[in-house]
Design an enzyme around this catalytic site. Structure first.
Site, short mmCIF file in Angstrom:
data_model
loop_
_atom_site.label_atom_id
_atom_site.label_comp_id
_atom_site.label_asym_id
_atom_site.label_seq_id
_atom_site.Cartn_x
_atom_site.Cartn_y
_atom_site.Cartn_z
N ASN A 143 0.88 -1.17 0.00
CA ASN A 143 0.00 0.00 0.00
C ASN A 143 0.92 1.22 0.00
O ASN A 143 1.52 1.53 1.01
CB ASN A 143 -0.89 -0.03 1.25
N LYS B 198 0.16 4.26 -0.24
CA LYS B 198 -0.45 5.46 0.39
C LYS B 198 -0.19 6.68 -0.49
O LYS B 198 -0.22 6.58 -1.71
CB LYS B 198 0.09 5.63 1.81
N HIS C 248 -9.42 0.98 4.56
CA HIS C 248 -8.17 1.16 5.29
C HIS C 248 -8.41 2.05 6.50
O HIS C 248 -9.19 3.01 6.44
CB HIS C 248 -7.10 1.77 4.37
N GLU D 284 -6.77 4.38 7.74
CA GLU D 284 -6.53 5.81 7.53
C GLU D 284 -7.73 6.47 6.86
O GLU D 284 -8.03 7.65 7.10
CB GLU D 284 -5.24 6.01 6.71
N GLU E 20 -5.75 -5.62 10.13
CA GLU E 20 -4.75 -4.60 10.43
C GLU E 20 -5.05 -3.94 11.78
O GLU E 20 -5.88 -3.02 11.85
CB GLU E 20 -4.74 -3.53 9.34
N GLY F 179 2.04 1.72 10.70
CA GLY F 179 2.95 2.86 10.59
C GLY F 179 3.60 3.26 11.91
O GLY F 179 4.20 4.32 12.02
N SER G 70 3.04 -2.77 10.20
CA SER G 70 4.50 -2.81 10.38
C SER G 70 5.10 -4.18 10.07
O SER G 70 6.08 -4.59 10.70
CB SER G 70 4.89 -2.34 11.79
C1 PEP Z 1 -0.86 -0.26 5.86
O1 PEP Z 1 -0.84 0.90 5.46
O2 PEP Z 1 -1.79 -0.99 5.53
C2 PEP Z 1 0.24 -0.72 6.71
C3 PEP Z 1 0.16 -1.91 7.22
O3 PEP Z 1 1.26 0.16 6.92
P1 PEP Z 1 2.66 -0.20 7.66
O4 PEP Z 1 3.18 -1.46 7.05
O5 PEP Z 1 3.54 0.98 7.38
O6 PEP Z 1 2.36 -0.36 9.11
#
Ligand code: PEP
Length: 255
Positions: free
Chosen positions: A13, A15, A99, A101, A171, A177, A217
């Site tokens: 992703n 972003k 997501h 975010e 998630e 993040g 992460s």
């Molecule tokens: C994500 O944006 O779905 C995500 C898991 O980000 P990160 O790997 O940076 O935590």
């Protein structure tokens, strides 16, 4: 992972990163690192304006390009939004929906996540449906209830046939993040809870076929341990999907 039962999917992703030129350069760099790694599907979800360049760069490779969101209406007065038909028209096959975010900063709810999922499926796309608990919910011991409720609401009205085109990304919001990763045990436990809810909704046989990714992460150092868990069928990767070597290491861990 359980490759005998379901496809492993490693998805990036991006972003709000990468111009078209940067996306082309990234794809050129990552392609040789993941070439022939066919034990998983490899997808990068890109900003709308970068999709076409990324698709062009990925042509003839084992990399697929997706979008990061889609609107639920077919067309109309929704300034700044993009419809499923528009994405299909440029050949987009995968789209992230729900997501955290989007939920956190753009007021998306389970209701609109469900509508977006339905619109994408109706247009013939595959959906990466994100859900997960926030830190306070985990600390309060209600993670199972939260992900169970999200699974039910986000998939309301979606048939078992349509579910074949849905990948679920578990998630935990506190891990996205932040550099904090769920332990492999936490990831496994919650992915298994989601699969049990899918079994209640669609039957055990169907539930066994659904790919459930972990996201939060995931990186080159922790991917192998997470992916070794039987109910963790891949990863949705943010930060590490911007670095070819780190992303390729995750793909390698899935082989
Ligand atoms: C994500 O944006 O779905 C995500 C898991 O980000 P990160 O790997 O940076 O935590």
């Amino acid at each position: 992972m359980n490759p005998a039962k379901r496809r492993t999917v490693i998805a990036g992703n991006w972003k709000m990163n990468f111009t078209p030129a940067q996306a082309r350069e990234f794809i050129a760099n990552v392609t040789p690192l993941v070439a022939g790694k066919d034990n998983c599907d490899i997808i990068f979800c890109a900003p709308y304006v970068t999709i076409a360049a990324a698709m062009e760069a990925a042509e003839g490779t084992n990399i697929k390009i997706g979008a990061e969101n889609v609107h639920f209406a077919p067309k109309g007065a929704y300034t700044g939004e993009v419809s499923a038909e528009m994405l299909r028209a440029i050949g987009v096959e995968y789209v992230i929906v729900g997501h955290s975010e989007r939920r956190q900063y753009f007021a998306e709810t389970d209701e609109t996540v469900n509508l977006r999922t339905k619109a994408a499926l109706a247009a013939g796309m595959k959906v990466i449906l994100c859900l997960g608990e926030v830190k306070e919910q985990r600390l309060a011991g209600i993670t199972d209830e939260v992900v169970g409720m999200q699974t039910k609401l986000d998939l309301a009205g979606i048939s078992a046939e349509e579910l074949k085109n849905v990948i679920i990304a578990y998630e935990p919001v506190w891990a996205i993040g932040t550099g904090l990763t769920a332990t492999p045990e936490q990831a496994e436990e919650t992915c298994a809870v989601i699969r049990n809810v899918l079994a209640d909704l669609y039957g055990a046989e169907v539930a066994e076929t659904v790919t459930i990714q972990y996201g939060g992460s995931m990186n080159d150092a922790n991917a192998a341990e997470l992916l070794a868990k039987p109910n963790v069928d891949g990863g949705l990767i943010g930060g590490a999907s911007l670095v070819p070597e780190k992303f390729a290491a995750i793909v390698n861990a899935a082989q």
